[in-house]
Design a protein around this motif. Structure first.
Motif, short mmCIF file in Angstrom:
data_model
loop_
_atom_site.label_atom_id
_atom_site.label_comp_id
_atom_site.label_asym_id
_atom_site.label_seq_id
_atom_site.Cartn_x
_atom_site.Cartn_y
_atom_site.Cartn_z
N HIS A 302 17.81 16.38 24.79
CA HIS A 302 16.43 16.12 25.19
C HIS A 302 16.41 15.23 26.43
N THR A 303 15.51 15.54 27.35
CA THR A 303 15.41 14.72 28.56
C THR A 303 14.05 14.04 28.70
N THR A 304 13.01 14.49 27.97
CA THR A 304 11.71 13.84 28.11
C THR A 304 11.79 12.38 27.69
N GLY A 305 10.93 11.58 28.30
CA GLY A 305 10.98 10.15 28.03
C GLY A 305 10.59 9.79 26.62
N LEU A 306 9.73 10.62 25.98
CA LEU A 306 9.37 10.45 24.57
C LEU A 306 9.81 11.71 23.84
N PRO A 307 11.08 11.81 23.47
CA PRO A 307 11.61 13.08 22.97
C PRO A 307 11.17 13.46 21.56
N GLU A 308 10.75 12.47 20.74
CA GLU A 308 10.34 12.80 19.39
C GLU A 308 8.99 13.52 19.43
N ASP A 309 8.87 14.61 18.69
CA ASP A 309 7.64 15.40 18.70
C ASP A 309 6.59 14.79 17.77
N HIS A 310 6.16 13.58 18.11
CA HIS A 310 5.20 12.87 17.26
C HIS A 310 3.84 13.54 17.25
N GLY A 316 -0.27 18.01 12.48
CA GLY A 316 -0.02 18.79 11.28
C GLY A 316 0.72 20.08 11.51
N ARG A 317 1.38 20.21 12.65
CA ARG A 317 2.10 21.45 12.95
C ARG A 317 3.49 21.47 12.32
N ILE A 318 4.10 20.30 12.21
CA ILE A 318 5.40 20.20 11.57
C ILE A 318 5.31 19.18 10.45
N SER A 319 6.22 19.22 9.52
CA SER A 319 6.22 18.32 8.38
C SER A 319 6.95 17.02 8.71
N GLU A 320 6.75 16.02 7.86
CA GLU A 320 7.51 14.78 8.01
C GLU A 320 9.01 15.05 7.92
N SER A 321 9.40 15.96 7.05
CA SER A 321 10.83 16.29 6.93
C SER A 321 11.37 16.86 8.22
N ALA A 322 10.60 17.78 8.84
CA ALA A 322 11.04 18.37 10.11
C ALA A 322 11.14 17.31 11.19
N PHE A 323 10.18 16.37 11.19
CA PHE A 323 10.24 15.29 12.18
C PHE A 323 11.49 14.44 11.99
N LEU A 324 11.79 14.09 10.75
CA LEU A 324 12.99 13.29 10.49
C LEU A 324 14.27 14.05 10.81
N HIS A 325 14.26 15.37 10.61
CA HIS A 325 15.43 16.16 11.01
C HIS A 325 15.62 16.11 12.52
N GLN A 326 14.50 16.17 13.26
CA GLN A 326 14.62 16.04 14.71
C GLN A 326 15.15 14.67 15.08
N CYS A 327 14.66 13.63 14.40
CA CYS A 327 15.15 12.28 14.69
C CYS A 327 16.65 12.17 14.41
N LEU A 363 5.17 6.34 12.67
CA LEU A 363 4.73 7.49 11.89
C LEU A 363 5.02 7.39 10.40
N PHE A 364 5.81 6.40 9.98
CA PHE A 364 6.12 6.26 8.56
C PHE A 364 5.72 4.89 8.01
N TRP A 365 4.94 4.15 8.80
CA TRP A 365 4.52 2.83 8.35
C TRP A 365 3.63 2.91 7.11
N ARG A 366 2.95 4.03 6.92
CA ARG A 366 2.08 4.16 5.75
C ARG A 366 2.85 3.98 4.44
N TYR A 367 4.16 4.24 4.48
CA TYR A 367 4.98 4.05 3.28
C TYR A 367 5.21 2.57 2.97
N HIS A 384 10.99 10.00 1.66
CA HIS A 384 10.63 9.43 2.96
C HIS A 384 10.32 7.94 2.88
N ARG A 385 10.31 7.40 1.66
CA ARG A 385 9.98 5.98 1.52
C ARG A 385 11.01 5.08 2.20
N GLN A 386 12.21 5.58 2.36
CA GLN A 386 13.27 4.78 2.97
C GLN A 386 13.51 5.13 4.44
N ALA A 387 12.58 5.88 5.05
CA ALA A 387 12.80 6.33 6.43
C ALA A 387 12.95 5.15 7.38
#
Length: 621
Positions: A302-310, A316-327, A363-367, A384-387
């Motif tokens: 990844h080269t974008t300055g904010l590479p995570e697809d937040h 709502g296009r991707i799940s929390e699991s998909a986001f964590l997999h990208q991370c 994105l996971f502070w709600r936990y 995801h509680r331990q993310a």
């Protein structure tokens, strides 16, 4: 004098690590490498900038100056003559009609790696914010926050769907799919704007069902020509070429996530188009060849300055699991870069930023906050509680790698730019200005259209002050703003009146203090670029931040609103509430450390005096 015998400095940048959480994890024995670093030298909190914002803070770290000395005050700024919002980190200029555009870094000041270069001391700088385009230094640099996607934004993804009526959300395009039958589905990847036609360039793709259920094959003229898509998993990289003219083209990298494939529905997410590091349209590394060499050594990245697809998660296009997999992929990517540079690091300074902890906490502070409005209607996923805790443990591993590479001639520094907290309620500064008679909208309009252009509904002939960004207020000053109405001689009194009235603002729902204070820029900034700053800076209380709409110049329906977005954590509050963390493997002065002290500290380690512009002082003495 510097530290005796120091030949190398390794700085592990950990964006957003919070001292309270770090202390919790240290007490639990979960961070052995942070504990070792603390025992070897010391541990303390480090004062951040106003605002406590990533590009602002890391620019002060690099230059040793307050924002008035480097000119970065927020992610966004405005053209005072036209009131048009602009990205504040860099801009593109075309010197002449027949000349290619060039990128200008709007972070000014002299970063400490440039001072080291003047003494012939090499540096390796990996992904520091506000390094696009890269500085020409003795050594190597890979640009960080500020690098756009190929479409020119911070990160614009594309959502393909067979469902009707889907409206594009934040930072995305929606492409309807023509059908869901058993046959191939033809569509396109939307690329950058064509310079002549002003239309979007396109690359054709075809989606076909694979033999295995839950899989599809994407065919394109890119590399590879066939790409396997598996539901819920990120694909490999696809390298594509967009034709920009008869003899011009630009290459990019994309990944896909097959969200759904059913008998009557297809949904596919395409990441923002990354610059191809082996052929970027504008320089993203120094020397130019470094990005390509790195790609060939560790693979595409990844080269974008904010590479995570937040935005994809927020929409709502991707799940929390998909986001964590990208991370997880991004951790491996950045670790490979760090390892690559450590493997040939003999002398000088090495800095590598790990930005993933910041985005995971957003994105996971709600936990961590069961009563947060973001939890309404959203399930709490047990795994995801331990993310957030896992992000700290992963950060600990990077500190361990630095310590492993260090010898008795190496100074190791682990540093975060700010801490973190809950973002429960938004404060609409423009609505507050509106209710207090300082901002007006055009007749017949109660409030600005949240879908309209930023600052688009404001009646400037009757407006004295307005807000953009994450806590800045500008006066509509005559002679500076295009339709300014505030006489310069009235400015100081107006600023004082706003600061007095807005400071201490209480939330009528919670009875908490939402705005701790409001300060004039001259009280907190100094240097050559103060005039570019907002006239007033708002220090929010814990749990509060500038509302989403107000940050983009809109006027909402009420001053206060619940933050129901999944972006539930933040740090743009009074900076005294969100200090960063600082650890070294040498004793240092930790009682009143500031980000401004890091540049002089690194120079001091190499027996160099701080530059005349630097305001901080070495922590080693």
């Amino acid at each position: 004098m510097g530290l005796p015998g120091i030949a190398r400095v390794i700085i592990v940048g950990l964006d957003g690590l919070d001292p309270t959480i770090l202390d919790e994890q240290l007490a639990a024995g979960a961070l052995p490498h942070f504990a070792a670093l603390r025992e070897q030298g010391g541990y303390g909190r480090v004062a951040t900038t106003l605002p406590a914002q990533t590009p602002v803070a890391w620019s002060s770290f690099a230059t040793g100056t307050n924002p008035g000395g480097h000119g970065i005050f927020d992610f966004v700024n405005r053209d005072p003559k036209t009131y048009r919002l602009e990205l504040a980190l860099n801009r593109y200029e075309r010197p002449g009609v027949f000349q290619l555009p060039r990128v200008v870094n709007l972070r000014r000041g002299v970063p400490f790696w440039s001072a080291l270069s003047e003494r012939g001391i090499p540096s390796s700088v990996i992904r520091c914010p506000c390094t696009y385009p890269p500085d020409e230094i003795e050594g190597r640099m890979l640009s960080g926050m500020g690098v756009p996607d190929l479409r020119g934004g911070f990160g614009t993804g594309t959502y393909y769907t067979s469902a009707g009526g889907v409206v594009a959300g934040e930072a995305e395009r929606v492409v309807p799919l023509p059908g869901t039958g058993p046959g191939p589905i033809e569509t396109v990847i939307l690329g950058p704007i064509h310079p002549r036609t002003r239309g979007e360039t396109r690359v054709p793709i075809v989606l076909e069902d694979a033999a295995e259920e839950g899989r599809m094959i994407l065919r394109s003229p890119g590399d590879p020509e066939s790409l396997v898509l598996e539901r819920g998993r990120w694909s490999d990289w696809l390298r594509v070429t967009f034709r920009m003219g008869l003899l011009q083209s630009v290459r990019g990298l994309v990944r896909f996530l097959l969200v759904e494939r059913g008998p009557d529905r297809v949904a596919l997410y395409c990441s923002p188009i990354q610059f191809d590091p082996e052929a970027p349209p504008f320089p993203i590394s120094h020397p130019d060849s470094f990005a390509g060499d790195l790609s060939r050594a560790i693979g595409p990245f990844h080269t974008t300055g904010l590479p995570e697809d937040h935005a994809a998660l927020s929409n709502g296009r991707i799940s929390e699991s998909a986001f964590l997999h990208q991370c997880e992929d991004l951790w491996r990517e950045r670790e490979a870069m760090f390892e690559h540079e450590l493997g040939r690091f003999e002398s000088g300074m090495l800095y590598c930023l790990f930005g993933i902890p910041d985005r995971i906490q957003h994105l996971f502070w709600r936990y961590r906050d069961a009563g947060h409005a973001a939890n309404r209607g959203r399930p709490m996923v047990a795994e995801h509680r331990q993310a957030i805790a896992e992000a700290y443990r992963r950060s600990d591993a990077q500190v361990g790698r630095a310590l492993e590479a260090a010898d008795d001639r190496t100074l190791v520094i682990a540093l975060s730019d700010h801490g973190f907290g809950s973002f429960r309620r938004g404060v609409d500064l423009n609505k507050w200005l509106y209710e207090n008679g300082l901002l007006a909208v055009h007749d017949g309009e109660e409030a600005g259209d949240p879908e309209g252009p930023p600052l688009g509904r404001i009646d400037w002939s009757r407006t004295k002050a307005y807000s953009i960004g994450l806590g800045g207020i500008f006066l509509n000053l005559r002679g500076r703003e295009g339709e300014g109405v505030v006489d310069p001689e009235e400015a100081e009194a107006l600023k004082g009146a706003i600061a007095d009235a807005l400071g201490g603002l209480e939330d009528p729902v919670t009875e908490a203090v939402a705005v701790r204070s409001v300060v004039a820029r001259e009280r907190v900034y100094s240097g050559p670029f103060v005039e570019e700053a907002p006239d007033l800076l708002v220090r929010f209380g814990s749990g509060y931040r500038s509302s989403w709409g107000s940050a983009m110049g809109h006027v909402g329906d009420s001053v206060f609103e619940d933050n129901v977005r999944i972006w539930a954590g933040d740090h743009i509050i009074d900076p005294v509430l969100v200090p960063g963390i600082l650890l070294m493997n040498r004793p240092f002065r930790s009682d009143d450390a500031s980000l401004l002290d890091l540049a002089p500290t690194v120079l001091d380690a190499f027996a160099m005096a701080r530059t005349s512009e630097m305001e901080g002082r070495s922590l080693l003495r």
